[in-house]
Write a protein that holds these residues in place. Structure first.
Motif, PDB file in Angstrom:
ATOM      1  N   GLY A 299       6.885  -3.057  -4.710  1.00  0.00           N
ATOM      2  CA  GLY A 299       5.899  -1.872  -3.952  1.00  0.00           C
ATOM      3  C   GLY A 299       4.487  -2.356  -4.561  1.00  0.00           C
ATOM      4  N   THR A 300       3.473  -2.010  -3.689  1.00  0.00           N
ATOM      5  CA  THR A 300       2.112  -2.517  -4.393  1.00  0.00           C
ATOM      6  C   THR A 300       1.216  -1.307  -3.935  1.00  0.00           C
ATOM      7  OG1 THR A 300       1.152  -3.255  -2.100  1.00  0.00           O
ATOM      8  CG2 THR A 300       2.515  -4.877  -3.678  1.00  0.00           C
ATOM      9  N   GLY A 301       0.348  -0.958  -4.741  1.00  0.00           N
ATOM     10  CA  GLY A 301      -0.690  -0.047  -4.444  1.00  0.00           C
ATOM     11  C   GLY A 301      -1.561   0.419  -5.487  1.00  0.00           C
ATOM     12  N   ASP A 302      -2.673   0.888  -5.214  1.00  0.00           N
ATOM     13  CA  ASP A 302      -3.836   1.245  -6.197  1.00  0.00           C
ATOM     14  C   ASP A 302      -4.253   2.872  -5.889  1.00  0.00           C
ATOM     15  OD1 ASP A 302      -6.118   1.741  -7.611  1.00  0.00           O
ATOM     16  OD2 ASP A 302      -7.368   0.083  -6.547  1.00  0.00           O
TER      17      ASP A 302
ATOM     18  N   GLU B 221       0.837  -1.269   0.044  1.00  0.00           N
ATOM     19  CA  GLU B 221       0.132   0.197  -0.069  1.00  0.00           C
ATOM     20  C   GLU B 221       0.919   1.331   0.015  1.00  0.00           C
ATOM     21  OE1 GLU B 221      -3.299  -0.186  -0.355  1.00  0.00           O
ATOM     22  OE2 GLU B 221      -3.434  -2.258  -0.119  1.00  0.00           O
ATOM     23  N   ILE B 222       1.750   1.292  -0.834  1.00  0.00           N
ATOM     24  CA  ILE B 222       2.897   2.611  -0.883  1.00  0.00           C
ATOM     25  C   ILE B 222       2.104   3.506  -1.237  1.00  0.00           C
ATOM     26  CG2 ILE B 222       3.193   2.228  -3.617  1.00  0.00           C
ATOM     27  CD1 ILE B 222       6.210   2.764  -2.636  1.00  0.00           C
ATOM     28  N   PHE B 223       1.024   3.902  -1.935  1.00  0.00           N
ATOM     29  CA  PHE B 223       0.358   5.054  -2.039  1.00  0.00           C
ATOM     30  C   PHE B 223      -0.367   5.904  -0.549  1.00  0.00           C
ATOM     31  CE2 PHE B 223       0.035   3.105  -6.391  1.00  0.00           C
ATOM     32  CZ  PHE B 223       0.794   4.242  -7.270  1.00  0.00           C
ATOM     33  N   PHE B 224      -0.094   4.980   0.189  1.00  0.00           N
ATOM     34  CA  PHE B 224      -0.491   5.537   1.536  1.00  0.00           C
ATOM     35  C   PHE B 224       0.574   6.398   2.045  1.00  0.00           C
ATOM     36  CE2 PHE B 224      -3.536   4.288   5.560  1.00  0.00           C
ATOM     37  CZ  PHE B 224      -4.465   4.819   4.858  1.00  0.00           C
ATOM     38  N   ASN B 225       1.708   6.433   1.433  1.00  0.00           N
ATOM     39  CA  ASN B 225       2.783   7.003   2.435  1.00  0.00           C
ATOM     40  C   ASN B 225       2.954   8.532   1.758  1.00  0.00           C
ATOM     41  OD1 ASN B 225       4.525   5.095   3.873  1.00  0.00           O
ATOM     42  ND2 ASN B 225       4.225   3.905   1.912  1.00  0.00           N
TER      43      ASN B 225
ATOM     44  N   GLU C 290      -3.407  11.132  -8.028  1.00  0.00           N
ATOM     45  CA  GLU C 290      -2.876  10.171  -8.612  1.00  0.00           C
ATOM     46  C   GLU C 290      -1.874  10.375  -9.539  1.00  0.00           C
ATOM     47  OE1 GLU C 290      -5.117   7.104 -12.018  1.00  0.00           O
ATOM     48  OE2 GLU C 290      -6.361   8.782 -10.858  1.00  0.00           O
ATOM     49  N   GLU C 291      -1.658  11.576 -10.379  1.00  0.00           N
ATOM     50  CA  GLU C 291      -0.646  11.985 -11.341  1.00  0.00           C
ATOM     51  C   GLU C 291       0.483  12.074 -10.411  1.00  0.00           C
ATOM     52  OE1 GLU C 291       0.434  15.418 -14.337  1.00  0.00           O
ATOM     53  OE2 GLU C 291      -1.298  15.788 -12.903  1.00  0.00           O
ATOM     54  N   CYS C 292       0.451  12.990  -9.337  1.00  0.00           N
ATOM     55  CA  CYS C 292       1.796  13.106  -8.498  1.00  0.00           C
ATOM     56  C   CYS C 292       2.185  11.599  -7.803  1.00  0.00           C
ATOM     57  CB  CYS C 292       1.338  14.003  -7.240  1.00  0.00           C
ATOM     58  SG  CYS C 292       2.775  14.542  -6.318  1.00  0.00           S
ATOM     59  N   ALA C 293       1.316  10.963  -7.194  1.00  0.00           N
ATOM     60  CA  ALA C 293       1.881   9.755  -6.732  1.00  0.00           C
ATOM     61  C   ALA C 293       2.196   8.843  -7.784  1.00  0.00           C
ATOM     62  CB  ALA C 293       0.506   8.761  -5.966  1.00  0.00           C
ATOM     63  N   ASN C 294       1.816   8.825  -9.012  1.00  0.00           N
ATOM     64  CA  ASN C 294       2.289   7.708  -9.997  1.00  0.00           C
ATOM     65  C   ASN C 294       3.773   8.147 -10.220  1.00  0.00           C
ATOM     66  OD1 ASN C 294       0.479   5.494 -10.258  1.00  0.00           O
ATOM     67  ND2 ASN C 294      -0.978   7.058 -11.309  1.00  0.00           N
ATOM     68  N   GLU C 295       3.947   9.619 -10.471  1.00  0.00           N
ATOM     69  CA  GLU C 295       5.190  10.112 -10.783  1.00  0.00           C
ATOM     70  C   GLU C 295       6.288   9.745  -9.718  1.00  0.00           C
ATOM     71  OE1 GLU C 295       4.788  14.149 -11.572  1.00  0.00           O
ATOM     72  OE2 GLU C 295       3.769  14.089 -13.539  1.00  0.00           O
ATOM     73  N   CYS C 296       5.881   9.862  -8.380  1.00  0.00           N
ATOM     74  CA  CYS C 296       6.807   9.494  -7.379  1.00  0.00           C
ATOM     75  C   CYS C 296       7.087   7.953  -7.787  1.00  0.00           C
ATOM     76  CB  CYS C 296       6.308   9.771  -6.222  1.00  0.00           C
ATOM     77  SG  CYS C 296       6.042  11.646  -5.678  1.00  0.00           S
ATOM     78  N   VAL C 297       6.105   7.213  -7.697  1.00  0.00           N
ATOM     79  CA  VAL C 297       6.647   5.923  -7.364  1.00  0.00           C
ATOM     80  C   VAL C 297       7.383   5.420  -8.903  1.00  0.00           C
ATOM     81  CG1 VAL C 297       5.274   3.504  -8.075  1.00  0.00           C
ATOM     82  CG2 VAL C 297       4.538   5.118  -6.125  1.00  0.00           C
TER      83      VAL C 297
ATOM     84  N   MET D 207       8.108  10.251   3.063  1.00  0.00           N
ATOM     85  CA  MET D 207       8.151   8.901   3.096  1.00  0.00           C
ATOM     86  C   MET D 207       8.541   8.129   2.079  1.00  0.00           C
ATOM     87  SD  MET D 207       8.687   7.026   5.995  1.00  0.00           S
ATOM     88  CE  MET D 207       7.190   7.481   7.113  1.00  0.00           C
ATOM     89  N   LEU D 208       7.893   8.658   0.787  1.00  0.00           N
ATOM     90  CA  LEU D 208       8.264   7.887  -0.297  1.00  0.00           C
ATOM     91  C   LEU D 208       9.911   8.389  -0.898  1.00  0.00           C
ATOM     92  CD1 LEU D 208       5.242   8.936  -2.465  1.00  0.00           C
ATOM     93  CD2 LEU D 208       5.999   6.585  -1.879  1.00  0.00           C
ATOM     94  N   HIS D 209      10.278   9.347  -0.326  1.00  0.00           N
ATOM     95  CA  HIS D 209      11.816   9.804  -0.348  1.00  0.00           C
ATOM     96  C   HIS D 209      12.701   8.822   0.019  1.00  0.00           C
ATOM     97  CE1 HIS D 209      15.509  12.048  -0.872  1.00  0.00           C
ATOM     98  NE2 HIS D 209      15.467  12.046   0.474  1.00  0.00           N
ATOM     99  N   ARG D 210      12.266   8.345   1.522  1.00  0.00           N
ATOM    100  CA  ARG D 210      13.211   7.587   2.240  1.00  0.00           C
ATOM    101  C   ARG D 210      13.218   6.257   1.378  1.00  0.00           C
ATOM    102  NH1 ARG D 210      14.161   8.671   7.666  1.00  0.00           N
ATOM    103  NH2 ARG D 210      13.522  10.739   8.342  1.00  0.00           N
ATOM    104  N   ILE D 211      11.870   5.711   0.890  1.00  0.00           N
ATOM    105  CA  ILE D 211      11.817   4.565   0.354  1.00  0.00           C
ATOM    106  C   ILE D 211      12.623   4.505  -1.034  1.00  0.00           C
ATOM    107  CG2 ILE D 211      10.088   2.966  -0.974  1.00  0.00           C
ATOM    108  CD1 ILE D 211       7.910   3.776   0.965  1.00  0.00           C
ATOM    109  N   ASN D 212      12.535   5.867  -1.866  1.00  0.00           N
ATOM    110  CA  ASN D 212      13.469   5.856  -3.136  1.00  0.00           C
ATOM    111  C   ASN D 212      14.975   5.550  -2.684  1.00  0.00           C
ATOM    112  OD1 ASN D 212      14.166   6.339  -5.634  1.00  0.00           O
ATOM    113  ND2 ASN D 212      14.444   8.627  -5.054  1.00  0.00           N
ATOM    114  N   GLN D 213      15.595   6.297  -1.537  1.00  0.00           N
ATOM    115  CA  GLN D 213      16.820   6.061  -1.145  1.00  0.00           C
ATOM    116  C   GLN D 213      17.076   4.898  -0.734  1.00  0.00           C
ATOM    117  OE1 GLN D 213      19.028   8.705  -1.447  1.00  0.00           O
ATOM    118  NE2 GLN D 213      17.285   9.772  -2.451  1.00  0.00           N
TER     119      GLN D 213
END
Length: 407
Positions: free
Chosen positions: A186-189, A159-163, A206-213, A167-173
């Motif tokens: 990662g999993t998410g909807d 459920e990565i889009f819950f972050n 949706e657009e921002c979250a997808n770009e981050c992922v 927190m997405l930056h930490r996951i990216n690193q």
């Protein structure tokens, strides 16, 4: 003038003194004059520069086609070959998390990193909240010890889009540093509940979250089949429900009357979903009365902690569930339903910080599947979004078991 021409926000003291030479204060008209012979000296030191247009990279994931969504082993082998996958789905219950869990059957040690305590307790694999994984305490002064992930071969950010973005930056690193020695998923909807923190003030979630992922994961798998629902009619109904919510923009009341049923009063049900914690507490207390429990607290009662606190060196986290294993006058012995850790608290603490586990919020149960009946409250709340409604009514494995409270 000096600061603007040089576009300088931090000026050394010697440069300030040099700039002051431009101004020669006197008693004549105007009060000061510019010495032009000093201007050339400054312009040679601080030349005009145009703002450079820095190229912004565009990240795109490589989507791999899945021939058979039910062939989980083949999907796992594809992930092991290319690594760094985000698993998305068109519908909830498509088996995103199941793919991560399946790696255990292939001899891997799997860790799920999740966004909520409720999901951490429900996860069948070893799991940890994202805050504990990155050693982030609830309080600013709290310093958590570093988490040792060395024994895990596969790490799933569920459920990565819950972050939130931080927190997405930490996951990216983390993914950058460990993609050569671990399998990372990662999993998410994006149609389900977003993070409670703002993602962007210029783009949709949706657009921002997808770009981050897309920055975090290089590869993508997109699942189309709902595997949570076993009835073919339910699968068709689920697609129609999603379309009516997000495309046709039909009001919740009409969707309920079209696909679900109402209840006119609180009923005995173990899986009630609400928007607010206050409703959760009220519904749980009402069900307790319907069960005609003689004592306020009894052995085998399950409680939900609704406030983070520490007692006798033991930490109680929000939305963790505990079972009562002993009642001794005004002292109650609690047991964590997953870790089996026990702790004794007073009955006053239970009244203040716990509620009965008959009702929970949709935010805490996202990612969970429910086998029994489900009754949904608070759907008339002004803050209940389409995503909240969608998550609440899609937790059950049988849509015929989902009902709404009639307001």
């Amino acid at each position: 003038v000096y600061a603007v021409k040089t576009d300088a926000f931090h000026i050394a003291k010697k440069d300030v003194r040099k700039a002051k030479k431009l101004l020669d204060f006197h008693n004549d008209i105007g009060g000061w004059r510019v010495e032009n012979n000093k201007v050339y000296e400054l312009e040679t030191d601080y030349k005009w520069k145009l703002n450079e247009l820095v190229p912004i990279p565009i990240y795109k994931t490589t989507r791999y086609a899945v021939e058979d969504e039910y062939d989980t082993e083949a999907i796992c082998k594809l992930i092991a070959k290319h690594n760094c996958f985000i698993i998305k789905a068109d519908l909830p219950g498509s088996g995103k998390s199941f793919i991560g869990k399946y790696f255990e059957q292939l001899g891997k040690n799997v860790l799920f990193v999740v966004g909520t305590n409720h999901l951490a307790q429900n996860c069948e694999c070893e799991s940890i909240t994202v805050n504990k994984f990155f050693s982030i305490g609830v309080d600013e002064d709290e310093q958590l010890p570093p988490f040792d992930h060395s024994k895990f071969d596969v790490i799933v950010f569920d459920e990565i889009f819950f972050n939130p973005v931080r927190m997405l930056h930490r996951i990216n690193q983390f993914v950058k540093h460990h993609k050569h020695d671990k399998l990372l998923l990662g999993t998410g909807d994006t149609n389900q509940l977003p993070t409670i923190e703002p993602m962007s003030n210029t783009k949709s979630f949706e657009e921002c979250a997808n770009e981050c992922v897309s920055i975090i994961f290089e590869n993508e798998i997109f699942l189309k089949e709902c595997k949570r629902l076993k009835n073919p009619e339910d699968k068709v109904k689920l697609k129609n429900i999603k379309n009516d919510i997000f495309v046709n923009d039909i009001p919740f009341k009409e969707i309920i009357e079209r696909y679900f049923k109402y209840v006119d009063k609180v009923e005995i049900c173990n899986n009630n979903i609400a928007y607010t914690n206050r409703t959760c507490k009220n519904i749980s207390s009402a069900i307790r009365m319907l069960l005609k429990k003689e004592a306020e607290y009894e052995i085998d009662d399950v409680l939900i902690c609704k406030e983070y606190f520490k007692m006798n060196g033991f930490t109680f986290n929000v939305n963790f569930r505990f079972k009562i294993i002993c009642v001794d006058n005004r002292n109650i012995r609690l047991q964590n339903i997953k870790t089996m850790e026990t702790q004794t608290v007073s009955i006053d603490v239970l009244r203040d910080k716990f509620i009965y586990s008959y009702c929970y919020t949709a935010h805490s149960c996202q990612g969970c599947s429910i086998d029994d009946n489900v009754i949904i409250y608070d759907w008339t709340n002004e803050h209940a979004t389409k995503e909240w409604f969608y998550v609440a009514c899609t937790r059950a494995r049988d849509l015929n078991k989902v009902r709404f409270y009639r307001y």
